[in-house]
Scaffold this active site. Structure first.
Site, PDB file in Angstrom:
ATOM      1  N   ASN A   1       0.826  -1.217   0.000  1.00 43.48           N
ATOM      2  CA  ASN A   1       0.000   0.000   0.000  1.00 43.48           C
ATOM      3  C   ASN A   1       0.854   1.258   0.000  1.00 43.48           C
ATOM      4  OD1 ASN A   1       0.459  -1.031   2.663  1.00 43.48           O
ATOM      5  ND2 ASN A   1      -1.091   0.305   3.515  1.00 43.48           N
TER       6      ASN A   1
ATOM      7  N   CYS B   1      -4.264   0.692  -2.359  1.00 42.74           N
ATOM      8  CA  CYS B   1      -4.067  -0.562  -1.622  1.00 42.74           C
ATOM      9  C   CYS B   1      -3.005  -1.434  -2.292  1.00 42.74           C
ATOM     10  CB  CYS B   1      -5.356  -1.365  -1.587  1.00 42.74           C
ATOM     11  SG  CYS B   1      -6.679  -0.626  -0.640  1.00 42.74           S
TER      12      CYS B   1
ATOM     13  N   GLU C   1      -3.114  -4.579  -3.008  1.00 44.37           N
ATOM     14  CA  GLU C   1      -3.626  -5.509  -4.022  1.00 44.37           C
ATOM     15  C   GLU C   1      -3.691  -4.836  -5.390  1.00 44.37           C
ATOM     16  OE1 GLU C   1      -4.783  -4.877  -1.041  1.00 44.37           O
ATOM     17  OE2 GLU C   1      -5.850  -6.571  -0.168  1.00 44.37           O
TER      18      GLU C   1
ATOM     19  N   CYS D   1     -10.738  -3.178  -4.194  1.00 44.32           N
ATOM     20  CA  CYS D   1      -9.771  -4.152  -4.728  1.00 44.32           C
ATOM     21  C   CYS D   1     -10.492  -5.370  -5.279  1.00 44.32           C
ATOM     22  CB  CYS D   1      -8.777  -4.566  -3.642  1.00 44.32           C
ATOM     23  SG  CYS D   1      -7.591  -3.258  -3.266  1.00 44.32           S
TER      24      CYS D   1
HETATM   25  N1  THU Z   1      -5.269  -1.548   2.614  1.00 43.88           N
HETATM   26  C1  THU Z   1      -4.724  -2.364   1.669  1.00 43.88           C
HETATM   27  O1  THU Z   1      -3.629  -2.115   1.157  1.00 43.88           O
HETATM   28  N2  THU Z   1      -5.414  -3.459   1.318  1.00 43.88           N
HETATM   29  C2  THU Z   1      -6.599  -3.845   1.869  1.00 43.88           C
HETATM   30  O2  THU Z   1      -7.187  -4.808   1.425  1.00 43.88           O
HETATM   31  C3  THU Z   1      -7.154  -3.095   2.989  1.00 43.88           C
HETATM   32  C4  THU Z   1      -6.547  -1.773   3.235  1.00 43.88           C
HETATM   33  C5  THU Z   1      -4.500  -0.356   3.012  1.00 43.88           C
HETATM   34  C6  THU Z   1      -5.108   0.944   2.580  1.00 43.88           C
HETATM   35  C7  THU Z   1      -4.517   1.885   3.613  1.00 43.88           C
HETATM   36  O3  THU Z   1      -3.224   2.287   3.153  1.00 43.88           O
HETATM   37  C8  THU Z   1      -4.358   1.035   4.844  1.00 43.88           C
HETATM   38  O4  THU Z   1      -4.406  -0.301   4.403  1.00 43.88           O
HETATM   39  C9  THU Z   1      -5.437   1.266   5.891  1.00 43.88           C
HETATM   40  O5  THU Z   1      -6.695   1.164   5.345  1.00 43.88           O
END
Ligand code: THU
Length: 160
Positions: free
Chosen positions: A62, A73, A75, A115
Site C-alpha cells: 500500500n 491498496c 492488491e 480491490c
Molecule cells: N489496505 C490495503 O492495502 N489493502 C486492503 O485490502 C485493505 C486496506 C491499506 C489501505 C490503507 O493504506 C491502509 O491499508 C489502511 O486502510
C-alpha cells in the site's frame, strides 16, 4: 417470491506451513514486500504477491498519500503492476498479508471492496479464476478459489 442462499467455500489453513509449497513462497514474498509499504498515516502495512501462469511473481504494497484518497491498496498496486507489464499472462494466485504498528493483526485481512472489483475485472479479462489467500501478520490463512466468491452478484461489463 423465493429466497436465494449464496454460500462461499473458504479453506482455512492454521499456519503458513500447511500451505502448498509454491503458495508458501508467495506468502513469504507478500510478507517481505509488506515491509516496504508506505503507510505513515494508517501505520497499517499490507503486502500482496501475485503468481502469474509463467511462474513470474509480482508484488505490491500500500502506498498512502497526505491527500488520503490518493493512496492505493497493496492488491491494486500489485494487480496493476502485472496488468501494465504482463498484460497477456494470466494471474493464478494472490497472497495478501497485513500488519499494524501498534497491535498484532491475527485475523485474516481480506481485500477491500474496491480491490475486489479491480481483481474481478482481471478474472473476467483472463477468463480464469484467481485463487486468493489472505492472512494478518500471524494466525490463520483463508483461501477462496476465485474472486467471485468474495464478490457475489458483482457488476461487470456484461451489463454495459
Ligand atoms: N489496505 C490495503 O492495502 N489493502 C486492503 O485490502 C485493505 C486496506 C491499506 C489501505 C490503507 O493504506 C491502509 O491499508 C489502511 O486502510
Amino acid at each position: 417470491m423465493k429466497h436465494k442462499d449464496i454460500r462461499i467455500p473458504v479453506v482455512v489453513y492454521d499456519s503458513i506451513d500447511e500451505l502448498p509449497e509454491e503458495i508458501r513462497e508467495l506468502m513469504e514474498k507478500a510478507k517481505h514486500t509488506r515491509k516496504n509499504a508506505y503507510a505513515p498515516y494508517s501505520k497499517f502495512k499490507v503486502g500482496a504477491a501475485l503468481r502469474l501462469s509463467s511462474g513470474e511473481i509480482i508484488t505490491g504494497n500500500n502506498q498512502e498519500n497526505a491527500a488520503y484518497p490518493s493512496g492505493l491498496c497493496a492488491e491494486r498496486v500489485a494487480v496493476y503492476n502485472a496488468g501494465a507489464n504482463f498484460p497477456k499472462v494470466p494471474i493464478q494466485a494472490i497472497a495478501i498479508t497485513a500488519g499494524a504498528e501498534n497491535h498484532t493483526v491475527s485475523k485474516p485481512v481480506a481485500p477491500c471492496g474496491a480491490c475486489r472489483q479491480s481483481i474481478a475485472e482481471y478474472e473476467q479479462r483472463q477468463n480464469s479464476p484467481i485463487e486468493i489467500y489472505f492472512m494478518g501478520e500471524v494466525g490463520q490463512i483463508y483461501k477462496v478459489n476465485s474472486l467471485k466468491d468474495l464478490l457475489p452478484l458483482s457488476f461487470d461489463s456484461s451489463y454495459l
